[in-house]
Design an enzyme around this catalytic site. Structure first.
Site, PDB file in Angstrom:
ATOM      1  N   GLU A 180      10.089   1.051 -23.523  1.00  0.00           N
ATOM      2  CA  GLU A 180       9.668   0.482 -22.245  1.00  0.00           C
ATOM      3  C   GLU A 180       8.819   1.523 -21.532  1.00  0.00           C
ATOM      4  OE1 GLU A 180      11.278  -1.436 -18.028  1.00  0.00           O
ATOM      5  OE2 GLU A 180      12.730  -0.686 -19.497  1.00  0.00           O
ATOM      6  N   ASN A 207       6.010  -3.474 -17.252  1.00  0.00           N
ATOM      7  CA  ASN A 207       6.337  -4.372 -16.146  1.00  0.00           C
ATOM      8  C   ASN A 207       5.078  -4.758 -15.387  1.00  0.00           C
ATOM      9  OD1 ASN A 207       9.534  -4.240 -15.874  1.00  0.00           O
ATOM     10  ND2 ASN A 207       8.792  -2.202 -16.403  1.00  0.00           N
ATOM     11  N   GLU A 211       7.078  -7.593 -19.169  1.00  0.00           N
ATOM     12  CA  GLU A 211       8.361  -7.903 -18.541  1.00  0.00           C
ATOM     13  C   GLU A 211       8.103  -8.464 -17.148  1.00  0.00           C
ATOM     14  OE1 GLU A 211      10.999  -4.618 -18.538  1.00  0.00           O
ATOM     15  OE2 GLU A 211      10.957  -4.344 -20.726  1.00  0.00           O
ATOM     16  N   ASP A 246      12.995 -10.000 -17.263  1.00  0.00           N
ATOM     17  CA  ASP A 246      13.675  -8.778 -16.852  1.00  0.00           C
ATOM     18  C   ASP A 246      14.701  -9.063 -15.764  1.00  0.00           C
ATOM     19  OD1 ASP A 246      14.279  -6.134 -16.795  1.00  0.00           O
ATOM     20  OD2 ASP A 246      12.513  -5.508 -15.672  1.00  0.00           O
ATOM     21  N   GLU A 249      20.073  -3.150 -20.548  1.00  0.00           N
ATOM     22  CA  GLU A 249      19.605  -1.955 -19.855  1.00  0.00           C
ATOM     23  C   GLU A 249      20.799  -1.160 -19.332  1.00  0.00           C
ATOM     24  OE1 GLU A 249      15.516  -2.885 -17.678  1.00  0.00           O
ATOM     25  OE2 GLU A 249      17.118  -4.174 -16.947  1.00  0.00           O
TER      26      GLU A 249
END
Length: 826
Positions: free
Chosen positions: A590, A648, A680, A710, A767
């Site tokens: 990520e 993101n 995401e 997410d 996560e």
């Protein structure tokens, strides 16, 4: 009860300077006037009808002076000025001082002035008359000496007029500054136009009046006509000033009047606080109607105007007589409430306002439901001037709207637009604009320039090298690559020769089969000292189980290019590995944004996004992230490292097709396959504008870019998102994962999410995995992948390559600790 005019009371904390000025002016007035007053007994010319006519008119007119609105005006309009200045021109200083003093005493009694203030006013006029008299002495003589006036007399009279005005206005302005504080010139300039219009006109009438008095005293009363014109002119000017401070629709004070009222009330309450009196808090309430736009759009502006009039009447009914209700424009109102002891009094008033807005407003038989959001700022806690109080009340009002609440008091943590954050936003824009334009050559792992066509093989497939996440399958019997769960299986191809020794070391360390083949070691041994992970030993247990990292804090910015340079620092990307739980294979990363500011250090990522998201800087930031991540994927591909990178995106990014075009362009330029990139999005972004967001997501899906949902479970969770959207992955929020080992509710949410996503064919990433037990619980629940400090903290790309060289895959085995907590029946 407090006096109507605050100038009647000496302020706490400023007594010495103001009293010094008052005493000095009174003393100077006594000195300059004592001899002229003593000589009055030997003045036979004072028995003339002209003199007494002027004296009587001066005292009589001042019995009814014109007092303009506003308690901070420099002075009222006193008609005696015309007559006393004429007496100065015709009879000298002593008679003018005597008549002016009597007129000031009469007007002071009429207006209720304090004795010290009346004495100061008489002294200020005396000093002004004395200064004007000195200028007149420079001329040929008095205008009433019997000679014909000439140009020199006119010049002397003009100079005396200017001198009188300058001395008088300067003394009053200085006294007001000492009384109320603030800078001298802005306060003096505020009342200067009114004084020039009113007092200047009276002074200019004086030479005409004394000239007419030379002919006959009967002409003197005729000056009452122009005096009435001056009086009327001042009245109309003040009326126009008042109208400029009123809202024409509702008749309430407007923003200009609110500013003046807050400034006045701040000074009053500052004095109360200094004296230790109760009621030293001042509240500014900002009210915004919630559904007023719907009324305007549906029924028209005429009905909207009638609604505003009705609302203003309701609000006027709940405020106290001493409070000020103002309309700022549109559907915004404000209330200034003084004499409070704390925030509870402001909340009580806000509660009454909210209750008044709760009842529907009936217009033409149609009930209209309008509520309101109210923000409260308190003096002195939340500001000590109008601008600060208004801004903080506005922040509180929008905070109330955001929380779907009615009333909110200003809180610093809700203020996302402070001067510090605006400066941070400017620095962020500069650091983003200073970056070289996109399209720079991609460099391989050895630093050599890499043409985009060499980033992939001629067939368009990524060049496999047996590294983490590669499509090769060197272990058909169930090695780490056998657990591939997102890409279709392909026939293994031999890895190309790598002339770079560093790359060979990275690839050998990242691929357990190649490592064991080329560098055999005892089971459980670590080629690089203590590492995060292990290989199964002879007993089937893991040797050297991973432990939570105690270093590599991203806030420390250790290593990599995160060190700040220049005046704005440097933006860089950190990458946190995502590991397949069943096999221990690194299957993705990520991408996380980091900014080391030269003065503030590492900026909190959440604050960075909050600062950028509400401005056009967000577009620049998104472009930077897309460019850097895609370019890094090309570098990894050239080094034989095949990973999927997730990044993101914000709500603003999904409202247009620009992000799709940007991603497509960068993927093509760097020669990166679309499935190597994943975006995401949060559920909040989906709910902001579902139609536009869905269109953007659909285009990304057709491009081949995967979509991950997410923070699932923390926003507006809906099964429609999982059913309708082209999703590939669901990420379980860290708030549930962190507590699942001890909290049965969190464990139930995680287990249900995994089962639901699995039934829909979606992979699940957890996560915030920070300990071994959580890792085992997720494996028992069937979670596909995980990321967190248990594996590795976020790190720059350079450190990630070294970490991959040390990393050894780890597969959990059944353990009694892997039983997920079950919630007891309630």
């Amino acid at each position: 009860m407090e006096p109507a005019d605050p100038r009647n009371r000496l302020p706490s904390g400023r007594e010495t300077p103001l009293l010094g000025l008052v005493a000095g002016v009174i003393g100077l007035a006594v000195v300059v006037s004592v001899l002229p007053l003593v000589d009055l007994a030997d003045r036979p010319d004072l028995l003339s009808a002209a003199f007494w006519t002027m004296a009587v008119l001066a005292v009589g007119c001042d019995a009814r002076p014109f007092v303009p609105s506003g308690r901070r005006q420099t002075s009222a309009v006193f008609p005696s000025t015309c007559f006393t200045f004429a007496i100065l021109l015709g009879w000298g200083l002593g008679p003018a001082v005597l008549v002016q003093t009597v007129a000031v005493v009469v007007s002071g009694v009429r207006l209720g002035h304090a004795p010290w203030r009346t004495a100061f006013n008489a002294a200020q006029y005396t000093c002004a008359l004395a200064a004007a008299y000195l200028v007149l002495r420079l001329g040929p003589g008095g205008l009433f000496d019997g000679h014909r006036p000439g140009w020199t007399d006119v010049l002397a009279a003009t100079g005396a007029t200017v001198t009188w005005f300058a001395v008088n206005y300067g003394l009053v302005s200085t006294a007001l500054r000492l009384r109320f504080g603030g800078r001298w010139w802005p306060a003096a300039r505020q009342g200067l136009p009114f004084e020039l219009l009113s007092t200047g006109s009276l002074l200019l009438l004086a030479p005409v009046l004394v000239t007419a008095a030379r002919a006959t005293a009967a002409l003197i009363p005729l000056v009452l006509v122009p005096l009435f014109a001056v009086y009327r002119m001042a009245y109309l000017s003040d009326e126009q000033e008042q109208l400029a401070a009123l809202d024409p629709l509702t008749g309430l004070p407007n923003r200009k009047a609110l500013l003046a009222e807050v400034a006045e009330q701040v000074h009053r309450h500052a004095e109360r606080v200094a004296r230790g009196e109760p009621g030293g808090r001042l509240a500014l309430l900002l009210i915004d109607l919630d559904r007023f736009k719907n009324v305007n759009d549906a029924l028209g502006h005429a009905v909207g105007d009638r609604l505003l009039v009705e609302v203003s009447a309701r609000l006027a009914g709940v405020v106290r007589d001493r409070d000020l209700l103002a309309r700022l424009g549109g559907d915004e109102f404000a209330i200034v409430a003084g004499g409070l002891d704390g925030v509870d009094g402001a909340r009580e008033l806000a509660g009454r306002v909210a209750a008044a807005l709760t009842e529907p407003v009936s217009l033409d038989g149609l009930p209209l439901d309008v509520g309101g959001s109210i923000g409260i700022a308190l003096y002195p806690e939340h500001g000590e001037d109008y601008a600060t109080l208004m801004r903080h009340a506005d922040v509180a009002m929008y905070d109330a709207k955001h929380r779907h609440d009615t009333v909110a008091v200003y809180a610093a943590e809700s203020d996302h637009h402070t001067a510090e954050r605006l400066g941070l936003l400017a620095d962020l824009r500069r650091v983003l604009e200073a970056r070289p334009a996109a399209g720079q050559p991609v460099r391989g792992g050895d630093g050599a320039v890499l043409p985009p066509r060499l980033a992939t093989d001629p067939s368009g497939a990524d060049t496999p090298a047996g590294g983490p996440g590669s499509d090769a399958d060197p272990d058909p019997g169930g090695g780490p690559a056998a657990g591939r769960w997102w890409l279709p299986r392909r026939r293994p191809r031999p890895a190309p020769a790598q002339p770079d020794e560093l790359l060979n070391r990275i690839l050998t360390g990242a691929d357990p089969v190649r490592r064991h083949r080329d560098h055999p070691a005892l089971p459980g041994s670590s080629p690089a000292g203590p590492v995060r992970g292990g290989t199964p030993g002879p007993t089937g247990q893991e040797a050297g189980l991973p432990a939570r990292a105690a270093a590599d804090d991203p806030a420390a910015g250790a290593g990599g290019p995160a060190g700040g340079t220049g005046e704005t620092g440097e933006i860089t990307m950190y990458y946190q590995p995502q590991v397949a739980i069943a096999t221990g294979e690194v299957v993705g990363v990520e991408a996380l944004l980091r900014w080391r500011h030269p003065r503030r250090g590492m900026v909190d990522p959440e604050e960075l996004i909050r600062v950028a998201e509400q401005s056009a800087v967000m577009r620049l930031l998104t472009h930077r992230v897309v460019d850097d991540v895609v370019e890094q994927l090309a570098k990894w591909s050239a080094a034989g490292i095949t990973l999927r990178a997730s990044l993101n995106v914000s709500v603003r990014d999904l409202h247009t097709d620009e992000i799709v075009d940007r991603i497509a362009d960068r993927l093509a330029h760097c020669g990166v396959r679309p499935e190597r990139l994943q975006l995401e999005i949060t559920e909040g972004a989906l709910m902001a504008d579902p139609r536009r967001v869905l269109a953007t997501i659909t285009r990304l899906h057709r491009l081949g870019v995967a979509i991950s949902l997410d923070d699932f479970g923390t926003g507006y969770s809906s099964l429609q998102h999982l059913r309708r959207l082209p999703l590939a992955e669901v990420k379980v929020d860290r708030s549930f994962v962190l507590g699942m080992a001890d909290d049965a509710d969190d464990a139930a949410i995680v287990r249900s999410t995994i089962e639901l996503a699995g039934a829909l064919g979606l992979r699940v990433v957890a996560e915030g995995v920070e300990d071994e037990r959580t890792w085992r619980l997720l494996h028992a629940a069937g979670c596909d992948a995980a990321q967190g400090w248990f594996y590795a903290r976020p790190m720059p790309a350079e450190e990630l390559a070294a970490w991959l060289a040390r990393y050894r895959p780890l597969s959990p085995v059944p353990s009694p600790d892997a039983e997920i907590p079950r919630r007891h029946a309630r």
